[in-house]
Design an enzyme around this catalytic site. Structure first.
Site, PDB file in Angstrom:
ATOM      1  CD  GLU B  64      -1.657  -2.416   1.554  1.00 17.47           C
ATOM      2  OE1 GLU B  64      -0.511  -2.594   1.996  1.00 17.47           O
ATOM      3  OE2 GLU B  64      -2.487  -3.332   1.432  1.00 17.47           O
ATOM      4  CG  HIS B 133     -10.438  -6.449   7.010  1.00 19.89           C
ATOM      5  ND1 HIS B 133      -9.627  -6.978   7.961  1.00 19.89           N
ATOM      6  CD2 HIS B 133      -9.876  -6.779   5.816  1.00 19.89           C
ATOM      7  CE1 HIS B 133      -8.615  -7.618   7.397  1.00 19.89           C
ATOM      8  NE2 HIS B 133      -8.730  -7.508   6.087  1.00 19.89           N
TER       9      HIS B 133
END
Lengths: 345, 332
Positions: B64, B133
């Site tokens: 990321e 998440h």
């Protein structure tokens, strides 16, 4: 065309003649020496201005590392780009930056490269291809890879030369970015300026490999370590890596071992290295002394020529400091300018 | 260009926006984890790989920080990247590039460069994916000058705001609620934009203003409908953009209704509702208030796995009804 002019056509040369003396003319090499002088005078001028209270904040001086910036950048072509880092003044000067605007930035003036908003750690000049210094160790590496990605997407011929320090090679950003550059064969050269210390921690105490270039094996790309205080060795290694990048074969890591004569930044009291070590590098391994000697050996210069260049560099820096002093400060009313791009209503 | 509206899902509306942008501008590309043949973790990119090929729909390694940085550099060098972060929680891995680099580059460099980067991220709870998440982190990013932060609440907004984000010269963070991906709504064909500086009054009313964001807009609307049975006439504003916040639309509404409630899924403390409340207290609307401002937000815990606990951690319709009733009837 090379940034310092045409590579000299010298025909047959002896194998033991250093790379730059085979490929560059006397004028080009004297220009490299001149830039080394300008870098050193620039850093000395910055340090002096700081001590006299003319500049606030901090700065990271590259005195002792001049051969890396100049040797690497002399191999680039006109449209190539560089990514610098926090110890980046030398990169800017070697890339042809206007020292007036650099000093003006130090002084926080509107005539500076960042109009006084960035200071020492954020000098950039996109128009010339200087993508800028960075205050985050390793922060510029993925950005440089992105710049190279754009070059490849737009099918341009450019190469991006990405400077980083030995400290940055232990950042996760380095690994993620080099992996992607290698995976996609992007036109970039990773140039590690290994000055031996990440602030106070030596490379031996911070990195699991003796040479940063050893990391290259992990990405399946070439890695080489050279004497970073030798202009010719730096130029030779970077030149090869640049050609490889330009021809679409992907990135390389070139590690240049060097030494910073000064501390990490203005607050450094140098407790982590001995006076003997520092003195040895200053007296016996100075990159400028060495290049002068080599130029003399090859009949490209004399003490008189060097002195004239030194004087010119000093005058340039004196002029830059005057320019900075006499420039205007930004208006406080404009403090929030440049946060967003101004758009036509 | 035809502007006929069809029913599309939120996910497909986003895909349509990306397709239109890539057709119109060769510098636009999509990059992210599994956005290629897999079609994206939430099937948002879908068949874009077939239409635009692997050079413009680029699967990254699981990286990321590197991916975000690559997009920042590409944006500085003349490209218009769309960076999909698989879950907005993973934006924490890319924070240096978003917060220290993309948000500040233009300012630090004295206006020398713009970073036209769009970061798309599925956010929010409700899928049983637990604490790493399911977060709603928009307030973190909205605290950073240099970023724009948007939260489309419908397929119409999702497409129009993404196209607007791609026209914007500065970095835009798009928080897409993952429970909205399957929501169907009217979406005009062709190219249109929804401006990135205007909140939207989605239901007019006179008794109380609810400012809600993302999925909470729908919960607030449902609560407002239910409360008509009790004679309450509630105005609902879709905040749409957390930064730059459209203060005027909220101020005007509060001047009309004299009562304000903020509803968001993100943790209540130090959230966007706090900013809205403070903004109203500093504005001329303060004098119009007939009751203290009420904030509903996520409870002070990470999102739990257990479905009942998960639901209890974010505002739900019954809680909004109760709080709105109390506020409108002066119980508080």
């Amino acid at each position: 065309m090379a940034r310092n002019g045409h590579a000299a056509d010298k025909g047959e040369v002896a194998a033991n003649v250093p790379f730059v003396f085979q490929h560059y003319s006397r004028d080009e090499l004297l220009d490299v020496l001149y830039k080394m002088y300008v870098i050193r005078r620039f850093e000395e001028g910055a340090e002096n201005s700081y001590m006299r209270g003319l500049i606030h904040g901090t700065m990271h001086l590259s005195i002792g590392q001049e051969a890396v910036a100049t040797g690497a950048i002399m191999t680039l072509q006109e449209n190539d780009q560089i990514m610098s880092n926090h110890r980046g003044h030398g990169h800017c000067v070697a890339f042809g930056a206007d020292v007036n605007r650099m000093f003006a930035e130090f002084f926080g003036k509107v005539t500076g490269y960042c109009k006084g908003r960035g200071g020492s750690m954020h000098i950039a000049d996109f128009k010339s291809g200087n993508l800028g210094a960075n205050g985050i160790v390793g922060g510029g590496i993925p950005i440089a890879v992105g710049a190279a990605f754009a070059v490849k997407s737009k099918k341009e011929e450019k190469v991006v030369l990405c400077f980083f320090g030995d400290g940055a090679n232990n950042e996760g950003a380095f690994h993620e970015a080099v992996n992607m550059a290698a995976l996609w064969k992007l036109p970039i050269v990773f140039l590690c300026e290994n000055n031996g210390y990440g602030l106070s921690v030596s490379v031996a105490r911070a990195s699991s490999v003796p040479n940063i270039s050893d990391r290259a094996k992990g990405y399946g790309i070439p890695g080489v370590t050279v004497d970073g205080n030798c202009v010719s060795d730096v130029a030779e290694a970077v030149s090869e890596a640049v050609e490889r990048a330009r021809s679409g074969e992907g990135p390389s890591i070139v590690e240049c071992k060097t030494y910073r004569h000064r501390g990490h930044s203005k607050s450094d009291r140098n407790r982590y290295r001995t006076k003997e070590e520092i003195d040895d590098w200053i007296k016996n391994r100075d990159p400028i002394d060495r290049f002068e000697m080599e130029l003399k050996q090859h009949g490209f210069g004399s003490d008189e020529v060097f002195e004239e260049l030194r004087q010119r560099a000093s005058a340039t820096i004196d002029g830059a400091i005057e320019f900075a002093k006499n420039s205007e400060s930004p208006s406080i009313a404009d403090v929030s300018q440049y946060v967003y791009t101004e758009q036509a209503q | 260009m035809t502007q006929e509206a069809r029913e599309l899902s939120y996910a497909i509306a986003i895909r349509e926006a990306m397709g239109l942008a890539m057709e119109a501008d060769p510098t636009v590309f999509l990059m992210g984890e599994d956005v290629g043949v897999y079609g994206g973790a939430f099937q948002v990119s879908g068949d874009l790989i077939d239409r635009f090929g692997p050079e413009r729909v680029i699967e990254t390694p699981i990286a990321e920080l590197g991916g975000a940085g690559l997009c920042v550099g590409a944006a500085m060098n003349g490209m218009k990247p769309i960076f999909e972060i698989q879950f907005s929680d993973f934006a924490t891995l890319a924070l240096d590039q978003i917060v220290n680099q993309a948000a500040k580059a233009r300012f630090m460099l004295g206006g020398e460069v713009s970073v036209p980067l769009v970061v798309r991220m599925p956010a929010g709870s409700g899928t049983g994916a637990a604490a790493q998440h399911s977060q709603s982190l928009e307030a973190w990013f909205a605290h950073v000058p240099g970023l724009k932060v948007v939260q489309p609440s419908t397929p119409y907004e999702a497409k129009g705001m993404l196209l607007a984000a791609l026209e914007d010269p500065d970095p835009v963070m798009v928080f897409e609620h993952k429970l909205l991906y399957k929501m169907v709504g009217e979406v005009p064909e062709g190219y249109y934009t929804v401006p990135l500086d205007k909140a939207k009054v989605v239901r007019e009313g006179k008794d109380l203003t609810i400012v809600a964001s993302s999925i909470m807009v729908h919960k607030a609307l449902e609560a407002a409908e239910k409360l008509t049975e009790e004679g309450l006439d509630i105005e609902v504003i879709d905040l749409r953009i957390a930064r730059p916040m459209d203060k005027q639309t909220i101020i005007e509404s509060v001047k009309k209704t004299s009562r304000l409630m903020c509803v968001h899924e993100a943790v209540k403390t130090l959230g966007i509702g706090a900013e809205i409340s403070a903004m109203i207290c500093e504005s001329e609307a303060f004098d119009y208030l007939d009751a203290p401002i009420v904030r509903l937000g996520g409870t002070e815990n990470p999102i739990p796995y257990n479905p009942e606990l998960e639901k209890a951690s974010v505002p739900q319709v019954p809680g909004i009804i109760e709080a709105a009733r109390d506020l409108a009837k002066g119980v508080r």
